[in-house]
Design a protein around this motif. Structure first.
Motif, mmCIF file in Angstrom:
data_model
loop_
_atom_site.group_PDB
_atom_site.id
_atom_site.type_symbol
_atom_site.label_atom_id
_atom_site.label_comp_id
_atom_site.label_asym_id
_atom_site.label_seq_id
_atom_site.Cartn_x
_atom_site.Cartn_y
_atom_site.Cartn_z
ATOM 1 N N SER A 1 26.530 17.912 -20.454
ATOM 2 C CA SER A 1 27.270 19.084 -20.929
ATOM 3 C C SER A 1 28.707 18.763 -21.327
ATOM 4 O O SER A 1 29.357 19.552 -22.013
ATOM 5 C CB SER A 1 27.264 20.182 -19.862
ATOM 6 N N GLN A 2 29.219 17.597 -20.906
ATOM 7 C CA GLN A 2 30.573 17.203 -21.279
ATOM 8 C C GLN A 2 30.613 16.537 -22.660
ATOM 9 O O GLN A 2 31.695 16.327 -23.215
ATOM 10 C CB GLN A 2 31.151 16.239 -20.239
ATOM 11 N N ASP A 3 29.443 16.228 -23.198
ATOM 12 C CA ASP A 3 29.393 15.614 -24.526
ATOM 13 C C ASP A 3 29.705 16.657 -25.596
ATOM 14 O O ASP A 3 29.326 17.827 -25.467
ATOM 15 C CB ASP A 3 28.019 14.996 -24.782
ATOM 16 N N HIS A 4 30.344 16.232 -26.643
ATOM 17 C CA HIS A 4 30.801 17.162 -27.679
ATOM 18 C C HIS A 4 29.650 18.002 -28.236
ATOM 19 O O HIS A 4 28.625 17.469 -28.660
ATOM 20 C CB HIS A 4 31.448 16.397 -28.831
ATOM 21 N N GLY A 5 29.846 19.325 -28.233
ATOM 22 C CA GLY A 5 28.912 20.239 -28.884
ATOM 23 C C GLY A 5 27.671 20.590 -28.096
ATOM 24 O O GLY A 5 26.870 21.417 -28.541
ATOM 25 N N VAL A 6 27.470 19.973 -26.918
ATOM 26 C CA VAL A 6 26.254 20.243 -26.137
ATOM 27 C C VAL A 6 26.480 21.474 -25.265
ATOM 28 O O VAL A 6 27.358 21.487 -24.414
ATOM 29 C CB VAL A 6 25.880 19.037 -25.258
ATOM 30 N N GLU A 7 25.684 22.512 -25.524
ATOM 31 C CA GLU A 7 25.761 23.736 -24.733
ATOM 32 C C GLU A 7 24.419 24.447 -24.789
ATOM 33 O O GLU A 7 23.558 24.141 -25.625
ATOM 34 C CB GLU A 7 26.862 24.658 -25.265
ATOM 35 N N GLY A 8 24.226 25.416 -23.904
ATOM 36 C CA GLY A 8 22.932 26.069 -23.776
ATOM 37 C C GLY A 8 22.472 26.818 -25.001
ATOM 38 O O GLY A 8 21.260 26.953 -25.237
ATOM 39 N N SER A 9 23.404 27.289 -25.818
ATOM 40 C CA SER A 9 23.033 28.135 -26.955
ATOM 41 C C SER A 9 22.295 27.393 -28.053
ATOM 42 O O SER A 9 21.665 28.019 -28.906
ATOM 43 C CB SER A 9 24.280 28.792 -27.548
ATOM 44 N N ARG B 1 28.457 24.033 -39.709
ATOM 45 C CA ARG B 1 27.754 23.740 -38.469
ATOM 46 C C ARG B 1 28.560 22.760 -37.616
ATOM 47 O O ARG B 1 29.140 21.813 -38.135
ATOM 48 C CB ARG B 1 26.373 23.146 -38.770
ATOM 49 N N GLU B 2 28.568 23.024 -36.332
ATOM 50 C CA GLU B 2 29.243 22.110 -35.407
ATOM 51 C C GLU B 2 28.210 21.176 -34.796
ATOM 52 O O GLU B 2 27.391 21.582 -33.974
ATOM 53 C CB GLU B 2 29.969 22.883 -34.302
ATOM 54 N N ALA B 3 28.208 19.922 -35.230
ATOM 55 C CA ALA B 3 27.245 18.943 -34.738
ATOM 56 C C ALA B 3 27.518 18.626 -33.268
ATOM 57 O O ALA B 3 28.583 18.936 -32.737
ATOM 58 C CB ALA B 3 27.311 17.679 -35.581
ATOM 59 N N PHE B 4 26.525 18.006 -32.603
ATOM 60 C CA PHE B 4 26.720 17.606 -31.209
ATOM 61 C C PHE B 4 26.464 16.111 -31.066
ATOM 62 O O PHE B 4 25.777 15.485 -31.881
ATOM 63 C CB PHE B 4 25.827 18.415 -30.264
ATOM 64 N N ASP B 5 27.035 15.565 -30.025
ATOM 65 C CA ASP B 5 26.893 14.137 -29.728
ATOM 66 C C ASP B 5 25.625 13.937 -28.901
ATOM 67 O O ASP B 5 25.545 14.352 -27.749
ATOM 68 C CB ASP B 5 28.117 13.663 -28.937
ATOM 69 N N ALA B 6 24.621 13.308 -29.508
ATOM 70 C CA ALA B 6 23.316 13.158 -28.858
ATOM 71 C C ALA B 6 23.104 11.778 -28.252
ATOM 72 O O ALA B 6 22.004 11.482 -27.762
ATOM 73 C CB ALA B 6 22.203 13.452 -29.858
ATOM 74 N N ARG B 7 24.118 10.945 -28.236
ATOM 75 C CA ARG B 7 23.910 9.566 -27.786
ATOM 76 C C ARG B 7 23.444 9.492 -26.342
ATOM 77 O O ARG B 7 22.490 8.762 -26.017
ATOM 78 C CB ARG B 7 25.200 8.767 -27.978
ATOM 79 N N ASN B 8 24.077 10.225 -25.442
ATOM 80 C CA ASN B 8 23.656 10.198 -24.039
ATOM 81 C C ASN B 8 22.288 10.843 -23.845
ATOM 82 O O ASN B 8 21.482 10.386 -23.028
ATOM 83 C CB ASN B 8 24.688 10.896 -23.152
ATOM 84 N N ILE B 9 22.023 11.900 -24.605
ATOM 85 C CA ILE B 9 20.721 12.565 -24.503
ATOM 86 C C ILE B 9 19.616 11.605 -24.911
ATOM 87 O O ILE B 9 18.581 11.483 -24.236
ATOM 88 C CB ILE B 9 20.688 13.829 -25.385
ATOM 89 N N LEU B 10 19.824 10.889 -25.997
ATOM 90 C CA LEU B 10 18.824 9.938 -26.474
ATOM 91 C C LEU B 10 18.647 8.789 -25.490
ATOM 92 O O LEU B 10 17.528 8.310 -25.266
ATOM 93 C CB LEU B 10 19.232 9.400 -27.847
ATOM 94 N N LYS B 11 19.733 8.354 -24.893
ATOM 95 C CA LYS B 11 19.668 7.247 -23.941
ATOM 96 C C LYS B 11 18.943 7.647 -22.660
ATOM 97 O O LYS B 11 18.108 6.897 -22.139
ATOM 98 C CB LYS B 11 21.082 6.774 -23.621
ATOM 99 N N LYS B 12 19.243 8.850 -22.151
ATOM 100 C CA LYS B 12 18.699 9.272 -20.863
ATOM 101 C C LYS B 12 17.342 9.959 -20.972
ATOM 102 O O LYS B 12 16.542 9.910 -20.039
ATOM 103 C CB LYS B 12 19.688 10.215 -20.179
ATOM 104 N N PHE B 13 17.086 10.598 -22.114
ATOM 105 C CA PHE B 13 15.862 11.406 -22.221
ATOM 106 C C PHE B 13 15.007 11.025 -23.428
ATOM 107 O O PHE B 13 14.146 11.788 -23.847
ATOM 108 C CB PHE B 13 16.236 12.897 -22.312
#
Length: 287
Positions: free
Chosen positions: A97-105, A239-251
């Motif tokens: 959730s601390q990664d840029h642009g990552v939020e529940g919405s 559109r506000e992009a999000f940083d998916a690097r950690n998501i891709l690495k962990k999941f």
């Protein structure tokens, strides 16, 4: 518009050039009218035929400017897949959730998880009925591909399509047939071929891209959780992009679950049925 390369328009499986035309006048002959909807009449058969073609070209041009109203979908909202998706969402929000642009919405509504085969702009109830009839015409072809059985699928892993994992707009779940055959892809290709030849769908890619959206930055501004499509949709700059690097690495290998797919639906955009999925205007089954 280039005179030597006028745009082509697909009308009922036939390609027409859209040329610049001028008004023409015909001498009176026997009265003739188009044997269809009684809206075009004239004194010359060729004039009526030409007018009909022009009307059809205008209709197709108008259709392409409209946002889509329906889409062919493969539902991924099986309870097991929804449960796996909610696990994924919870863990991503806990760990990234601390990664840029990552939020529940920006997460998909679990009840509306699906694969989109293709979109349609259906302008009235008659066209909706026509689309339903065309879907029914695909029933036997699809059952031949599935051998009259539900298709066992595995939903595992995530991927993105743009070049930079630090600036992602859409994250997809990977969906495959458990026996690793290409039957799911073949089903999608046959459906798009049929609807495109009928003039109800535009083939956007040489190969249908089958992906189940799990995160989409369009959802950030659209509470319905849908890609708006067509005129008025958000541009990439909005559109506000999000940083998916950690998501891709962990999941990157997250297992959402396995289930048996048994239906193709003609789904209505901006709608919800009693299950939370999109309202269906028509359907076919695999078994």
């Amino acid at each position: 518009m280039e005179v030597l390369r006028p745009p082509l328009i697909n009308i009922n499986g036939r390609l027409y050039r859209r040329n610049i035309t001028k008004e023409e006048h015909y001498e009176e002959e026997e009265d003739f009218s188009y044997m269809g909807p009684p809206v075009i009449t004239g004194s010359h058969r060729a004039a009526v035929s030409s007018a009909l073609t022009r009307v059809e070209v205008l209709l197709e041009s108008f259709r392409k400017k409209q946002p889509f109203t329906h889409f062919l979908s493969l539902p991924l909202n099986d309870p097991k897949i929804q449960e796996g998706f909610l696990r994924f969402k919870d863990e991503v929000l806990k760990q990234c959730s601390q990664d840029h642009g990552v939020e529940g919405s920006i997460f998909q509504n679990p009840a509306k998880l699906h694969l989109t085969i293709g979109t349609l702009a259906l302008l009235n109830d008659t066209e909706v009925r026509k689309a339903c009839e065309h879907l029914q015409e695909c029933q036997n072809v699809i059952r031949d591909l599935t051998e009259g059985k539900a298709l066992p699928l595995e939903v595992t892993g995530i991927e993105y399509m743009n070049d930079d994992p630090a600036m992602v707009d859409v994250l997809y779940a990977k969906v495959n047939v458990k026996d690793r055959s290409d039957r799911l892809q073949m089903i999608a290709e046959r459906l798009v071929e049929h609807f495109a030849s009928a003039g109800l769908m535009v083939r956007e890619w040489d190969r249908v891209k089958l992906h189940g959206t799990v995160m989409n930055t369009l959802f950030r501004k659209d509470s319905t959780g849908e890609d708006t499509g067509g005129p008025g949709r958000q541009t990439m700059s909005e559109r506000e992009a999000f940083d998916a690097r950690n998501i891709l690495k962990k999941f990157g290998a997250h297992h959402f679950g396995d289930f048996e797919l048994n239906t193709v639906l003609l789904s209505q955009r901006y709608s919800t049925d009693c299950t939370g999925y999109y309202t269906s205007a028509g359907s076919i089954t695999f078994s």
